[in-house]
Design a protein around this motif. Structure first.
Motif, PDB file in Angstrom:
ATOM      1  N   GLU A 116       0.818  -1.217   0.000  1.00 10.26           N
ATOM      2  CA  GLU A 116       0.000   0.000   0.000  1.00 10.26           C
ATOM      3  C   GLU A 116       0.852   1.268   0.000  1.00 10.26           C
ATOM      4  O   GLU A 116       0.365   2.360  -0.256  1.00 10.26           O
ATOM      5  CB  GLU A 116      -0.996  -0.006   1.178  1.00 10.26           C
ATOM      6  CG  GLU A 116      -0.350  -0.041   2.527  1.00 10.26           C
ATOM      7  CD  GLU A 116      -1.390  -0.007   3.665  1.00 10.26           C
ATOM      8  OE1 GLU A 116      -2.589   0.082   3.397  1.00 10.26           O
ATOM      9  OE2 GLU A 116      -0.960  -0.080   4.827  1.00 10.26           O
ATOM     10  N   GLU A 137      -1.836   5.843  13.110  1.00 12.07           N
ATOM     11  CA  GLU A 137      -2.124   4.432  13.371  1.00 12.07           C
ATOM     12  C   GLU A 137      -0.797   3.686  13.265  1.00 12.07           C
ATOM     13  O   GLU A 137       0.184   4.241  12.776  1.00 12.07           O
ATOM     14  CB  GLU A 137      -3.162   3.923  12.357  1.00 12.07           C
ATOM     15  CG  GLU A 137      -4.469   4.718  12.475  1.00 12.07           C
ATOM     16  CD  GLU A 137      -5.574   4.261  11.517  1.00 12.07           C
ATOM     17  OE1 GLU A 137      -5.364   3.288  10.760  1.00 12.07           O
ATOM     18  OE2 GLU A 137      -6.648   4.901  11.546  1.00 12.07           O
ATOM     19  N   HIS A 161       0.498   1.601  11.404  1.00  9.88           N
ATOM     20  CA  HIS A 161       1.137   1.465  10.098  1.00  9.88           C
ATOM     21  C   HIS A 161       1.223   2.800   9.364  1.00  9.88           C
ATOM     22  O   HIS A 161       1.701   2.850   8.235  1.00  9.88           O
ATOM     23  CB  HIS A 161       0.344   0.465   9.246  1.00  9.88           C
ATOM     24  CG  HIS A 161      -1.034   0.976   8.946  1.00  9.88           C
ATOM     25  ND1 HIS A 161      -1.986   1.113   9.926  1.00  9.88           N
ATOM     26  CD2 HIS A 161      -1.590   1.434   7.804  1.00  9.88           C
ATOM     27  CE1 HIS A 161      -3.081   1.621   9.396  1.00  9.88           C
ATOM     28  NE2 HIS A 161      -2.868   1.829   8.119  1.00  9.88           N
ATOM     29  N   CYS A 162       0.751   3.864   9.946  1.00  6.78           N
ATOM     30  CA  CYS A 162       0.868   5.131   9.233  1.00  6.78           C
ATOM     31  C   CYS A 162       1.036   6.324  10.157  1.00  6.78           C
ATOM     32  O   CYS A 162       0.272   6.536  11.096  1.00  6.78           O
ATOM     33  CB  CYS A 162      -0.298   5.361   8.272  1.00  6.78           C
ATOM     34  SG  CYS A 162      -1.891   5.550   9.021  1.00  6.78           S
ATOM     35  N   LEU A 192      -3.051   6.300   4.447  1.00  3.46           N
ATOM     36  CA  LEU A 192      -3.200   4.875   4.736  1.00  3.46           C
ATOM     37  C   LEU A 192      -4.140   4.585   5.908  1.00  3.46           C
ATOM     38  O   LEU A 192      -4.364   3.428   6.248  1.00  3.46           O
ATOM     39  CB  LEU A 192      -1.823   4.256   5.045  1.00  3.46           C
ATOM     40  CG  LEU A 192      -0.730   4.406   3.983  1.00  3.46           C
ATOM     41  CD1 LEU A 192       0.573   3.777   4.477  1.00  3.46           C
ATOM     42  CD2 LEU A 192      -1.158   3.755   2.670  1.00  3.46           C
ATOM     43  N   ARG A 228      -6.874   3.539   8.372  1.00  3.85           N
ATOM     44  CA  ARG A 228      -7.906   2.508   8.212  1.00  3.85           C
ATOM     45  C   ARG A 228      -9.124   2.705   9.106  1.00  3.85           C
ATOM     46  O   ARG A 228     -10.150   2.057   8.898  1.00  3.85           O
ATOM     47  CB  ARG A 228      -7.307   1.134   8.537  1.00  3.85           C
ATOM     48  CG  ARG A 228      -6.263   0.687   7.536  1.00  3.85           C
ATOM     49  CD  ARG A 228      -5.692  -0.681   7.912  1.00  3.85           C
ATOM     50  NE  ARG A 228      -4.465  -0.915   7.148  1.00  3.85           N
ATOM     51  CZ  ARG A 228      -3.440  -1.625   7.580  1.00  3.85           C
ATOM     52  NH1 ARG A 228      -3.478  -2.186   8.777  1.00  3.85           N
ATOM     53  NH2 ARG A 228      -2.382  -1.779   6.823  1.00  3.85           N
ATOM     54  N   SER A 229      -8.992   3.531  10.127  1.00  2.86           N
ATOM     55  CA  SER A 229     -10.132   3.731  11.030  1.00  2.86           C
ATOM     56  C   SER A 229     -11.367   4.089  10.214  1.00  2.86           C
ATOM     57  O   SER A 229     -11.271   4.843   9.240  1.00  2.86           O
ATOM     58  CB  SER A 229      -9.833   4.838  12.047  1.00  2.86           C
ATOM     59  OG  SER A 229      -8.845   4.400  12.945  1.00  2.86           O
ATOM     60  N   SER A 230     -12.505   3.581  10.622  1.00  4.28           N
ATOM     61  CA  SER A 230     -13.697   3.751   9.794  1.00  4.28           C
ATOM     62  C   SER A 230     -14.813   4.467  10.549  1.00  4.28           C
ATOM     63  O   SER A 230     -14.825   4.505  11.780  1.00  4.28           O
ATOM     64  CB  SER A 230     -14.199   2.376   9.342  1.00  4.28           C
ATOM     65  OG  SER A 230     -14.704   1.696  10.468  1.00  4.28           O
ATOM     66  N   GLY A 245     -11.653   1.789  15.164  1.00  5.46           N
ATOM     67  CA  GLY A 245     -10.245   1.786  14.735  1.00  5.46           C
ATOM     68  C   GLY A 245      -9.311   1.972  15.899  1.00  5.46           C
ATOM     69  O   GLY A 245      -9.725   2.273  17.028  1.00  5.46           O
ATOM     70  N   ARG A 280     -12.344   7.026   7.986  1.00  4.43           N
ATOM     71  CA  ARG A 280     -12.751   6.889   6.601  1.00  4.43           C
ATOM     72  C   ARG A 280     -14.223   6.462   6.555  1.00  4.43           C
ATOM     73  O   ARG A 280     -14.583   5.439   7.148  1.00  4.43           O
ATOM     74  CB  ARG A 280     -11.865   5.795   5.996  1.00  4.43           C
ATOM     75  CG  ARG A 280     -11.721   5.780   4.522  1.00  4.43           C
ATOM     76  CD  ARG A 280     -10.704   4.714   4.125  1.00  4.43           C
ATOM     77  NE  ARG A 280      -9.344   5.128   4.388  1.00  4.43           N
ATOM     78  CZ  ARG A 280      -8.678   6.018   3.652  1.00  4.43           C
ATOM     79  NH1 ARG A 280      -9.237   6.569   2.594  1.00  4.43           N
ATOM     80  NH2 ARG A 280      -7.444   6.352   3.954  1.00  4.43           N
ATOM     81  N   LYS A 288     -10.065   6.299  -1.829  1.00  6.97           N
ATOM     82  CA  LYS A 288      -8.827   5.868  -1.189  1.00  6.97           C
ATOM     83  C   LYS A 288      -7.942   7.071  -0.875  1.00  6.97           C
ATOM     84  O   LYS A 288      -8.102   8.134  -1.465  1.00  6.97           O
ATOM     85  CB  LYS A 288      -8.056   4.940  -2.131  1.00  6.97           C
ATOM     86  CG  LYS A 288      -8.565   3.530  -2.102  1.00  6.97           C
ATOM     87  CD  LYS A 288      -7.539   2.591  -2.735  1.00  6.97           C
ATOM     88  CE  LYS A 288      -7.940   1.141  -2.463  1.00  6.97           C
ATOM     89  NZ  LYS A 288      -6.970   0.194  -3.005  1.00  6.97           N
TER      90      LYS A 288
END
Lengths: 594, 594
Positions: free
Chosen positions: A329, B160, B162-163, B169, B171-173, B186, B209, B215
């Protein structure tokens, strides 16, 4: 990727290709390399895995006794029993008699793997050198074998609460109580490995002042003071009046105890002549300074590897030059130019420093020989404060970049990046701060001998730049040639200002040191690149196993990185050193306080 | 000497003499200064004494609850109840409506006094700015007053695992569950003050997100997620599904909790428009970046004072210019040129940075006005990454010098020098690392607008150098004038290389940032020296109380120190930035691994 992998290929390159004198030792480079591989295995398998544990658990002080983290204590015993302590010490005293080129590499490996661990071996060997250089035969016979085998360990007891850099202020006293036996009284602080549970006895080398000795540094004598004495039955278990009264809570290096020591009429023996302690101490100190420079190199190397690992694993953003890892990614951060700038900075500081240390190691071996060439000994004297001051400073810069590389994660203990910085932070403080190295360099090693040693080094630079034949390196050779002329000129300029005003030396010294460091490393980088390019071009045959082209090509490229991206800092230091003292000294103390 | 004394005289100089617009506020400078004195007293009396305790005791995490060091928690309550939180926030929402020039100084003071303490107020105000700028009236009415009075506190939940830098990137929604109500899921890390016991409620601003959002960064929305919701009776004690699942063990800042947060279907409300979260986030982020720059200044100031104290007390060696304190066994180390080099480096970085921050504060006030001048807003945009990147970098350099100043004692926890570095170390990491600031500066703020904002700043430099009339400052004015021409030229040179090869931007960005920092500070130093010299020469009448001549004279001398001893570093960065990407990018990844 492992946490730390000994850079054996680079070390082999230095051993085989960079030492001017391949015949100084009876032992072949193959054999040296074989030993190095064993050291590497020990460091990777025994020292790396316990490094974080040592930081977390630290040393414990309880009622005069210091307990090391158990794993570190065990590792020290394994190391000593493996015969590693006296690697390059004379065989007649129980050492292995191997060249300093080897023990220098091992010293670096130890710090990279575990900074706290590396302290005791380094101190013990420095103390041994002082005994070898200045001790009586009796002291040598009694203590050296035990020290060189690590059965016992050694310390340097110099600092007192009110004096660090200024040893002339030392108050600890010594009085002869019977022939050759002295009673030592006084308090010493910051004594690394002053008390611990990894050896049967600890041999303290203590600077103290004899009764009626002259004031200042010329009234200091050096004494050997064992923590335990021999009892009547010949067993070394009689307690001497040497007491550890506490250990420091420090920023890092938690697994090495920094002790406050109290000598309360302890029995001691003179090393060398009365009131000449400073001479014996300097033997020890110079070895320790070179030892500290290895810590700088080891720190740059470890920081590089730590950073590299993350740069490969961590994915974040896309390359500015187009997607590199479409299956992920984001791209691994190693694709970003600024990440590479940080990585290469660490790498060229480590490898350049390592080449410098190898050069110093050869000089050190020479200096240990009777009748050593004075010019070569003085060249080592010139390079010692540069190596110590510059390589520890840049080692910390590398560790700081490792934190930076990890972003927010670099601030978190778990990742281990911040421990590198914390452990290494003392390296620019002990064995003389960077400011002290700078004064030693400019004042004693350059101006006091009219730049003679400096000229013998810049001559090497000049010769190297002339013999650089390959087109690829032509511009680097020109740059180095320019510096070979400029460096002594700068010394002259500062020197003329300093005639009649010594404060001008102090005002220029730090920038002169840093300038000297950047320029010396340029020499070692061009030297490495030259060898690599010659092998690549088929103009030179490797002394040992051939190197893969990728490795040699990287050497050439990294040399260019050093010249383009690191060496320009010398320009700034030049401007700053020439600015003179006025802007610092004209402001009054009350203006500073505001 | 006290541990830290707020530099009120310098602050008064900036308030009275350095702000171009003395009439922007209804409140007189005398009144601002009076408030500043109260803040100073609070910091000196309440925050300084608990700073070391906070480091030693830290925060405790137990079963989802975080306990602050008790003294710090109490201090926060005192601060909030004293009405300090919303100092420069709009009165309509419960703030004090005072100019940013004041809150900027207070922000610096807080970090100098207690870095950990300063975090929660700064974050809460940044979160409030985002709500003011982008929130609905309902959100404003419900949350702002509580936040601006410090009854509740705020956070930024971006990162997060990974970011970090790469927010695209995330991912939390978020999913709308009823009109205007979203369910947030998230995990977020590195959330400063994410959980603590100093406020009744914590208001999280969370980037997440929406379902089916695009994206990357353009699919992010910002949500307000309170830790506690209002129950049916109208009491804010209904637990939301917001959980702190742990706090980090860090290098420093132990008294501020860095939390891992888990949002498990927590109730939240959209701030601003769907998928436009990044806009709202940037409001918050830019304020936090300026806030972090104050940490850099505060760190330089505190490090200077810490060093100065030791330099006066510690005696070691005699002055190279002859004995200065014959009654003592050695001179105080402040007599040594290299010690002064270190002290003045810290001092000029602190005072130069402070002047820069005051300038940014005026711009910030302007930017908060409706219909703010676009050029001025963009100028602030240009200066923000410089202030953040450069002033935190040099703040750490100052803290490192404080350790160095103390010699071996600097490595010992008790002296407190090393805590300054450890606490401050995160400042170049959070709110965008230095590398991120550098890319923002060169890529977005300079090249993307064809250097327009840069030219509006270099024009100020040019004008200043022209209007510098005093002979004493003539050479400094010439130097600044040279840089005012060179800086945009360098941007152009890098820019032309970057056409068609964006990697050239990344390769030059860090050195461009540092160059920009050194050069901007030169502007502020000449500006200060000019004012001081004009007052000294009787050509200018002070706007408020007169300053003593010693203070003004020191300003002029310190400007010279800056130009002679700090600014030359810009030269090195110039050479390095122009070297291009080749030496970094041509080496392959496998060559780096070796």
């Amino acid at each position: 990727m492992p946490e730390y992998r000994v850079p054996l290929k680079d070390m082999q390159f230095l051993l085989n290709e960079m030492s001017d004198d391949q015949s100084s030792s009876d032992v072949s480079n193959e054999d040296l390399f074989f030993i190095l591989e064993q050291a590497a295995r020990f460091a990777e398998e025994e020292l790396v895995p316990i490094n974080q544990d040592g930081d977390t658990n630290g040393c414990v002080f309880d009622n005069g006794k210091v307990t090391l983290p158990a794993k570190l204590r065990d590792a020290f015993r394994t190391y000593a029993e493996g015969g590693w302590m006296g690697l390059s010490m004379p065989e007649e005293f129980g050492g292995q008699g191997l060249p300093e080129r080897l023990s220098t590499l091992v010293g670096e490996i130890l710090t990279s793997a575990n900074h706290s661990f590396s302290m005791t071996p380094a101190l013990t060997m420095s103390a041994s050198r002082a005994i070898i250089g200045h001790g009586s035969d009796e002291l040598k016979d009694t203590y050296l074998e035990k020290l060189l085998t690590g059965t016992w360990t050694g310390t340097m007891c110099l600092t007192e609460a009110h004096c660090g850099s200024d040893l002339g202020l030392i108050r600890s006293s010594a009085e002869e109580v019977s022939e050759g036996v002295y009673s030592i009284k006084g308090n010493k602080i910051f004594i690394s490995s002053g008390q611990h549970d990894a050896a049967d006895n600890i041999v303290h080398l203590v600077l103290a002042r004899l009764k009626d000795a002259p004031k200042g540094i010329k009234g200091l004598s050096l004494f050997l003071v064992p923590a335990k004495l021999k009892n009547k039955a010949g067993v070394w278990n009689k307690k001497n009046e040497v007491h550890c009264i506490g250990i420091e809570e420090k920023m890092g290096m938690h697994a090495n105890p920094t002790c406050s020591m109290s000598f309360e009429g302890a029995e001691g023996y003179l090393i060398g002549k009365p009131n000449r302690g400073i001479n014996a101490m300097f033997t020890m100190m110079n070895e320790m300074r070179l030892g500290a420079s290895l810590q700088g190199i080891g720190l740059s190397e470890r920081s590089f590897q730590k950073s590299l690992q993350y740069a490969i694993e961590r994915t974040q953003m896309r390359s500015l030059g187009g997607v590199k890892a479409p299956e992920k990614e984001a791209d691994p951060i190693i694709v970003h130019p600024d990440v590479r700038r940080m990585l290469l900075t660490q790498k060229v500081l480590a490898e350049g420093g390592r080449a410098m240390a190898q050069f110093c190691a050869d000089l050190l071996d020479e200096s240990h020989q009777p009748g050593a060439d004075k010019e070569r000994v003085e060249l080592l004297g010139l390079l010692t404060p540069i190596a110590k001051g510059f390589l520890t400073d840049t080692g910390l810069a590398s560790a700081d970049l490792a934190i930076q590389m990890y972003g927010g994660h670099g601030f978190i203990k778990e990742t281990g990046a911040e421990q590198l910085f914390r452990d290494g932070r003392a390296s620019t403080l002990y064995e003389g701060t960077t400011g002290i190295q700078a004064l030693d360099l400019l004042g004693r090693k350059v101006l006091a001998n009219q730049g003679k040693s400096l000229l013998s080094f810049t001559k090497l630079m000049h010769v190297l730049s002339k013999k650089t034949s390959s087109e690829q390196l032509g511009d680097l050779a020109d740059t180095l040639s320019g510096y070979s002329k400029e460096w002594p000129q700068l010394a002259k300029q500062v020197g003329s200002k300093a005639i009649g005003d010594f404060e001008e030396v102090g005002a220029a010294s730090y920038d002169f040191l840093m300038y000297s460091g950047y320029v010396s490393l340029a020499y070692f980088w061009l030297k490495m690149a030259n060898v690599a390019q010659e092998i690549l071009d088929g103009k030179r045959h490797p002394n040992g196993e051939p190197f893969d082209r990728d490795f040699l090509d990287a050497k050439v490229k990294n040399a260019r990185f050093y010249f383009e991206r690191i060496l320009p800092r010398a320009r700034a230091h030049k401007d700053m050193m020439l600015a003179g003292k006025a802007s610092m000294m004209e402001i009054t103390e009350s203006q500073l306080i505001g």
